[in-house]
Design an enzyme around this catalytic site. Structure first.
Site, PDB file in Angstrom:
ATOM      1  N   CYS A   1       3.370  -4.746   6.653  1.00  0.00           N
ATOM      2  CA  CYS A   1       2.982  -4.475   5.267  1.00  0.00           C
ATOM      3  C   CYS A   1       4.195  -4.017   4.460  1.00  0.00           C
ATOM      4  CB  CYS A   1       1.898  -3.409   5.214  1.00  0.00           C
ATOM      5  SG  CYS A   1       0.294  -3.949   5.846  1.00  0.00           S
TER       6      CYS A   1
ATOM      7  N   HIS B   1       0.831  -1.214   0.000  1.00  0.00           N
ATOM      8  CA  HIS B   1       0.000   0.000   0.000  1.00  0.00           C
ATOM      9  C   HIS B   1       0.861   1.257   0.000  1.00  0.00           C
ATOM     10  CE1 HIS B   1       0.869   0.922   4.242  1.00  0.00           C
ATOM     11  NE2 HIS B   1       0.686  -0.363   4.520  1.00  0.00           N
TER      12      HIS B   1
END
Length: 459
Positions: free
Chosen positions: A376, A358
């Protein structure tokens, strides 16, 4: 004795052995009387073919079957009959008089040929699998060696016994169909009721009934994830731009213990180009490939100590243009220096526990240099938007040269590709039937089955 009376006598015999009577014409010696010639012709031309199928072994059931008398020089069709409820095994056609079954063709009500094999002496034909309940079939026979002046042909129409009342085992396939999907998307099969590991016969019957075909062709196998879930994958990834069709043959199939299969919706989907995003953790770089050619290399940051990004092969599960991520959903207390509560753009999900690729504009200085995330893979907003537009569900995400635990095969997304091919086949109930291979896939990895983390986004 007249030929008609003789045929009735053979009919009584066929009832005793569960048989279908096939009678054709023949010649007798000229020196015999007319009656003797007729009787001899009838005796020489008669062939008894038993049609049955018992799951208990031995082929024929003990209860009698309806008899049909066929005769003449042309193909004749006997009166249709229904196999009894005990005939739940593979259907068998057995010649009970001298001669051979020169040819046997059995078709279903849609004209599709039923797979089967002849015995070595050509006196017996057995279907490759039990036939579904409540369906119609036609057996076309060529009987030779009866002394009737050559081969004679006949057709036998029969129906398998209807299914008794009760619950049906059905299956729901995934993905949802259409596409294109990425080449890493396994097929999923969710059963309507569990089949326990200690029932290998039913598991084998289920696997045989779940048919997967791809164009171009690839080798693949089912793997039992749990008692009600199976995954199917090829030895390696799906080919790019392939068409995959999945069909359940469970409808009407007897699965043992009074359980029958029910109707299930088939699945057809396609794959697109082979897209693979490879993150080299030690280099802090992600390179995205299309069909083996590099498209773009992006500076990234991955999980810091205590929150390391999982290694191995993952599959894109979905994409969300905006996701709210909070630290307390993964056990980070409010007020801690690690706590976060952010709205994150261009999020590509790769685990159910909340690992994404992301946009992370707050960590631009660290991207390409150090690992500062909570698991992440973060990148610039521009790069994340480009990646979001480039990948689709089923595309591959591979993490190499990292420090995190390996991606688990099944409990946190589609980690199926982290099992080698021999490991994958060990999850198939058909492996004991000689399908297991010692070859390894060109994609291998750890077979860790550790419990996944909390089912919530990380950052």
């Amino acid at each position: 004795m007249s030929s008609r009376r003789y045929a009735r006598g053979w009919g009584a015999l066929s009832l005793a052995v569960g048989a279908v009577l096939v009678s054709t014409a023949a010649q007798s010696p000229d020196r015999e009387s007319e009656d003797e010639r007729r009787a001899a012709a009838s005796r020489a031309a008669t062939a008894v073919v038993a049609v049955d199928g018992c799951a208990a072994g031995g082929g024929l059931c003990s209860d009698p079957r309806r008899s049909v008398v066929l005769g003449g020089d042309r193909v004749l069709t006997g009166r249709p009959f229904t196999l009894g409820p005990r005939a739940t095994g593979p259907v068998e056609l057995a010649l009970r008089t001298p001669g051979v079954l020169a040819d046997v063709t059995v078709t279903d009500q849609r004209g599709r040929r039923v797979a089967g094999a002849q015995s070595a002496d050509h006196t017996r034909w057995t279907s490759a699998a039990p036939l579904p309940a409540g369906a119609r079939y036609a057996a076309r026979l060529v009987v030779d060696g009866t002394g009737a002046g050559g081969a004679r042909r006949a057709r036998l129409d029969f129906r398998t016994a209807p299914m008794p009342a009760g619950e049906r085992l059905t299956v729901t396939f995934g993905p949802g169909g259409g596409g294109p999907y990425g080449v890493g998307r396994p097929i999923t099969a969710e059963l309507s009721r569990p089949v326990p590991e200690d029932d290998p016969d039913t598991r084998r019957a289920v696997e045989r009934a779940l048919d997967v075909r791809s164009e171009p062709h690839v080798d693949g196998a089912w793997h039992w994830v749990d008692s009600a879930t199976l995954h199917y994958r090829p030895r390696t990834y799906w080919p790019a731009h392939a068409t995959i069709r999945v069909h359940s043959g469970l409808g009407g199939a007897h699965l043992g213990g009074g359980l029958y299969g029910g109707p299930s919706r088939p699945l057809t989907f396609t794959t697109g180009a082979r897209i693979e995003a490879v993150t080299d953790v030690s280099a802090h770089r992600m390179t995205v490939f299309r069909d083996g050619e590099p498209l773009r290399t992006l500076p990234v940051t991955t999980g810091k100590a205590g929150y390391r990004t999982r290694g191995g092969i993952k599959v894109v599960l979905g994409k969300e243009p905006l996701v709210r991520m909070r630290g307390d959903t993964i056990g980070i207390k409010r007020g801690s220096t690690d706590f976060y509560d952010l709205k994150v753009r261009w999020a590509t999900r790769v685990t159910w526990s909340g690992e994404y690729l992301h946009a992370a504009p707050w960590s631009l200085d660290s991207q390409g240099n150090e690992d500062v995330s909570h698991g992440c893979t973060g990148m610039s907003t521009e790069d994340a938007a480009w990646l979001f537009r480039t990948v689709r569900e089923g595309d591959l995400v591979r993490v190499v040269n990292g420090y995190g635990k390996p991606m688990t095969p099944f409990d946190n997304g589609f980690g199926d590709w982290n099992l080698s091919w021999p490991e994958w086949l060990r999850g198939s109930a058909l492996a004991a039937d000689g399908q297991e291979s010692t070859d390894t896939a060109d994609i291998t990895g750890p077979a860790s089955r550790s419990v996944a983390g909390a089912l919530s986004p990380t950052l």
